[in-house]
Design a protein around this motif. Structure first.
Motif, PDB file in Angstrom:
ATOM      1  N   PHE A  91       0.840  -1.192   0.000  1.00 52.48           N
ATOM      2  CA  PHE A  91       0.000   0.000   0.000  1.00 52.48           C
ATOM      3  C   PHE A  91       0.880   1.248   0.000  1.00 52.48           C
ATOM      4  O   PHE A  91       1.795   1.361   0.819  1.00 52.48           O
ATOM      5  N   MET A  92       0.612   2.178  -0.895  1.00 56.41           N
ATOM      6  CA  MET A  92       1.211   3.513  -0.877  1.00 56.41           C
ATOM      7  C   MET A  92       0.076   4.486  -0.626  1.00 56.41           C
ATOM      8  O   MET A  92      -0.761   4.729  -1.500  1.00 56.41           O
ATOM      9  N   ILE A  93       0.010   5.033   0.580  1.00 56.34           N
ATOM     10  CA  ILE A  93      -1.147   5.795   1.053  1.00 56.34           C
ATOM     11  C   ILE A  93      -0.766   7.259   1.220  1.00 56.34           C
ATOM     12  O   ILE A  93       0.264   7.581   1.827  1.00 56.34           O
ATOM     13  N   GLU A  94      -1.618   8.135   0.715  1.00 54.55           N
ATOM     14  CA  GLU A  94      -1.398   9.567   0.874  1.00 54.55           C
ATOM     15  C   GLU A  94      -1.865  10.015   2.254  1.00 54.55           C
ATOM     16  O   GLU A  94      -2.957   9.655   2.709  1.00 54.55           O
ATOM     17  N   GLU A  95      -1.034  10.788   2.917  1.00 52.58           N
ATOM     18  CA  GLU A  95      -1.422  11.405   4.176  1.00 52.58           C
ATOM     19  C   GLU A  95      -2.739  12.154   3.998  1.00 52.58           C
ATOM     20  O   GLU A  95      -2.932  12.887   3.032  1.00 52.58           O
ATOM     21  N   GLY A  96      -3.686  11.908   4.901  1.00 54.61           N
ATOM     22  CA  GLY A  96      -4.980  12.572   4.835  1.00 54.61           C
ATOM     23  C   GLY A  96      -6.098  11.697   4.312  1.00 54.61           C
ATOM     24  O   GLY A  96      -7.265  12.089   4.380  1.00 54.61           O
ATOM     25  N   LEU A  97      -5.768  10.519   3.780  1.00 51.74           N
ATOM     26  CA  LEU A  97      -6.831   9.602   3.360  1.00 51.74           C
ATOM     27  C   LEU A  97      -7.688   9.244   4.562  1.00 51.74           C
ATOM     28  O   LEU A  97      -7.173   8.956   5.646  1.00 51.74           O
ATOM     29  N   GLU A  98      -8.988   9.263   4.385  1.00 48.64           N
ATOM     30  CA  GLU A  98      -9.889   8.889   5.470  1.00 48.64           C
ATOM     31  C   GLU A  98      -9.707   7.418   5.826  1.00 48.64           C
ATOM     32  O   GLU A  98      -9.672   6.558   4.937  1.00 48.64           O
ATOM     33  N   PHE A  99      -9.604   7.131   7.124  1.00 49.48           N
ATOM     34  CA  PHE A  99      -9.436   5.742   7.560  1.00 49.48           C
ATOM     35  C   PHE A  99     -10.599   4.881   7.094  1.00 49.48           C
ATOM     36  O   PHE A  99     -10.413   3.728   6.699  1.00 49.48           O
ATOM     37  N   ASP A 100     -11.817   5.416   7.141  1.00 51.69           N
ATOM     38  CA  ASP A 100     -12.993   4.657   6.708  1.00 51.69           C
ATOM     39  C   ASP A 100     -12.890   4.250   5.242  1.00 51.69           C
ATOM     40  O   ASP A 100     -13.349   3.162   4.856  1.00 51.69           O
ATOM     41  N   GLU A 101     -12.303   5.114   4.413  1.00 58.27           N
ATOM     42  CA  GLU A 101     -12.116   4.764   3.004  1.00 58.27           C
ATOM     43  C   GLU A 101     -11.106   3.641   2.862  1.00 58.27           C
ATOM     44  O   GLU A 101     -11.292   2.721   2.056  1.00 58.27           O
ATOM     45  N   ILE A 136      -4.378   6.731  -2.868  1.00 59.20           N
ATOM     46  CA  ILE A 136      -3.800   5.425  -2.567  1.00 59.20           C
ATOM     47  C   ILE A 136      -3.416   4.703  -3.854  1.00 59.20           C
ATOM     48  O   ILE A 136      -4.156   4.742  -4.840  1.00 59.20           O
ATOM     49  N   PHE A 137      -2.240   4.111  -3.865  1.00 55.88           N
ATOM     50  CA  PHE A 137      -1.807   3.194  -4.916  1.00 55.88           C
ATOM     51  C   PHE A 137      -1.588   1.834  -4.255  1.00 55.88           C
ATOM     52  O   PHE A 137      -1.189   1.762  -3.089  1.00 55.88           O
ATOM     53  N   ILE A 138      -1.850   0.767  -4.990  1.00 52.64           N
ATOM     54  CA  ILE A 138      -1.701  -0.582  -4.445  1.00 52.64           C
ATOM     55  C   ILE A 138      -0.912  -1.447  -5.425  1.00 52.64           C
ATOM     56  O   ILE A 138      -1.160  -1.428  -6.639  1.00 52.64           O
ATOM     57  N   ASN A 139       0.051  -2.189  -4.912  1.00 53.60           N
ATOM     58  CA  ASN A 139       0.736  -3.218  -5.708  1.00 53.60           C
ATOM     59  C   ASN A 139       0.391  -4.582  -5.138  1.00 53.60           C
ATOM     60  O   ASN A 139       0.425  -4.781  -3.922  1.00 53.60           O
ATOM     61  N   THR A 140       0.002  -5.508  -6.006  1.00 55.49           N
ATOM     62  CA  THR A 140      -0.210  -6.895  -5.581  1.00 55.49           C
ATOM     63  C   THR A 140       0.592  -7.828  -6.475  1.00 55.49           C
ATOM     64  O   THR A 140       0.659  -7.635  -7.693  1.00 55.49           O
ATOM     65  N   SER A 141       1.224  -8.802  -5.866  1.00 55.96           N
ATOM     66  CA  SER A 141       1.882  -9.886  -6.582  1.00 55.96           C
ATOM     67  C   SER A 141       1.193 -11.178  -6.189  1.00 55.96           C
ATOM     68  O   SER A 141       0.659 -11.289  -5.086  1.00 55.96           O
ATOM     69  N   GLY A 142       1.192 -12.148  -7.099  1.00 57.19           N
ATOM     70  CA  GLY A 142       0.483 -13.385  -6.810  1.00 57.19           C
ATOM     71  C   GLY A 142       1.171 -14.594  -7.390  1.00 57.19           C
ATOM     72  O   GLY A 142       1.930 -14.500  -8.369  1.00 57.19           O
ATOM     73  N   ILE A 143       0.907 -15.713  -6.765  1.00 59.88           N
ATOM     74  CA  ILE A 143       1.461 -16.987  -7.218  1.00 59.88           C
ATOM     75  C   ILE A 143       0.378 -18.058  -7.111  1.00 59.88           C
ATOM     76  O   ILE A 143      -0.467 -18.015  -6.213  1.00 59.88           O
ATOM     77  N   GLY A 144       0.373 -18.976  -8.059  1.00 63.95           N
ATOM     78  CA  GLY A 144      -0.620 -20.039  -8.044  1.00 63.95           C
ATOM     79  C   GLY A 144      -0.102 -21.284  -8.733  1.00 63.95           C
ATOM     80  O   GLY A 144       0.779 -21.214  -9.599  1.00 63.95           O
ATOM     81  N   ARG A 145      -0.659 -22.400  -8.355  1.00 66.70           N
ATOM     82  CA  ARG A 145      -0.267 -23.677  -8.953  1.00 66.70           C
ATOM     83  C   ARG A 145      -0.971 -23.857 -10.281  1.00 66.70           C
ATOM     84  O   ARG A 145      -2.193 -23.710 -10.387  1.00 66.70           O
TER      85      ARG A 145
END
Length: 325
Positions: A91-101, A136-145
């Motif tokens: 997670f790359m979160i900007e200061e000031g983002l509402e916690f509820d969001e 907010i920016f999000i990076n996800t990596s994944g692995i699967g069989r």
């Protein structure tokens, strides 16, 4: 309550964020062991991918950046015949983002993970000063069989049929409508596609290639396949499933539905003998699934109209609509 820079400082606030929010929704014994790296037990061939998500707006009809981050990464694994199992999340979160969001986003991710039975087993959180990222920016990596081998863009032969799993262009159109302030009841197609893929595999379909038609849409997928396999692809215009809402908004803003992004729609190339069975399986998930064309001699993607005319569909050029995923 707002996210402050302290939440990314590695101290008490960071631990509170991890324990009270992330562990709440991503709870599993691998993640909560809190080691420097996740150790997972897997064997056989694996599919591994990573993606970053910057969609604007972060909430849209049919989804949000959190749901999108899980669907996007899980779908990349599924398109290679793999069952998504373990993910990481940054997670790359900007200061000031509402916690509820933020909680709304994390909860959405949790709900999408449950649909495929995958787990987030490692992660990272950074909070940056206001203005450094857009909320907010999000990076996800994944692995699967991999449970179905030899699915590749290089496998397509003349006579193979091309299918789409549902109507095209929804996600890009929804983001476009939000961006331009146009009211619409149209929803993004954003979702994890593993159930549809598993049904094709369990049905014994000879799958040559699969690709989720994200940035660049259907046009990009078909052109990439044509080049990779050295075949032409001919698509029938009257077989393309496109909703009236997508057509209408594309006419207003001058976009081509085939170029617009999808986030829960995939394209499949299957052997001719299995095409009708594959279509029946896909229609059990969405009645808009369609056989849209086939691989032919040549090196171009061609769209045939009901009136007998043809035009070449080229790889989209430039940035049609930035930050759609």
């Amino acid at each position: 309550m707002k996210i402050t820079l302290a939440y990314g400082g590695g101290g008490e606030e960071t631990n509170k964020l991890i324990n009270d929010l992330f562990y709440k929704y991503f709870n599993n014994e691998i993640l909560t062991s809190a080691e420097d790296a996740a150790v997972v037990d897997m064997d056989g061939k694996l599919a591994f991918t990573t993606d970053s998500f910057t969609v604007s707006p972060i909430f849209f009809n049919g989804g949000d950046i959190g749901k999108l981050s899980i669907a996007g990464t899980c779908n990349d694994i599924a398109m290679m015949g793999g069952k998504p199992e373990f993910l990481t999340c940054g997670f790359m979160i900007e200061e000031g983002l509402e916690f509820d969001e933020l909680e709304r986003i994390v909860k959405s991710m949790s709900e999408e993970l449950k649909k495929v039975g995958a787990k987030i087993v490692a992660g990272d959180t950074k909070v940056v000063p206001a203005g450094s990222v857009d909320k907010i920016f999000i990076n996800t990596s994944g692995i699967g069989r991999v449970i179905k081998n030899n699915i590749s863009a290089h496998n397509i032969k003349k006579g193979d049929k091309i299918l789409v799993s549902r109507d095209i262009g929804r996600h890009g159109t929804v983001i476009m409508a939000h961006r331009y302030g146009v009211e619409t009841e149209l929803s993004s197609d954003c979702k994890v596609l593993w159930d549809e893929v598993k049904a094709l595999i369990d049905g014994g379909i000879e799958i040559k290639a699969m690709r989720d038609a994200t940035r660049g849409g259907l046009s990009a997928v078909l052109n990439e396949w044509s080049k990779a396999s050295g075949v032409g692809i001919e698509i029938k215009e009257d077989s393309l499933p496109i909703s009236d809402e997508v057509i209408g908004l594309c006419e207003i803003f001058g976009f081509e539905p085939m170029d617009l992004a999808n986030e829960g729609t995939f394209v499949a190339a299957v052997s001719e003998k299995d095409a009708n069975k594959a279509l029946e399986i896909l229609k059990s998930f969405n009645q808009n699934a369609s056989i849209i064309g086939e691989a032919v001699e040549g090196d171009k993607v061609v769209l045939s109209s009901p009136w007998g005319t043809k035009r070449v569909i080229e790889l989209p050029k430039g940035e049609l609509l930035p930050r759609i995923c």
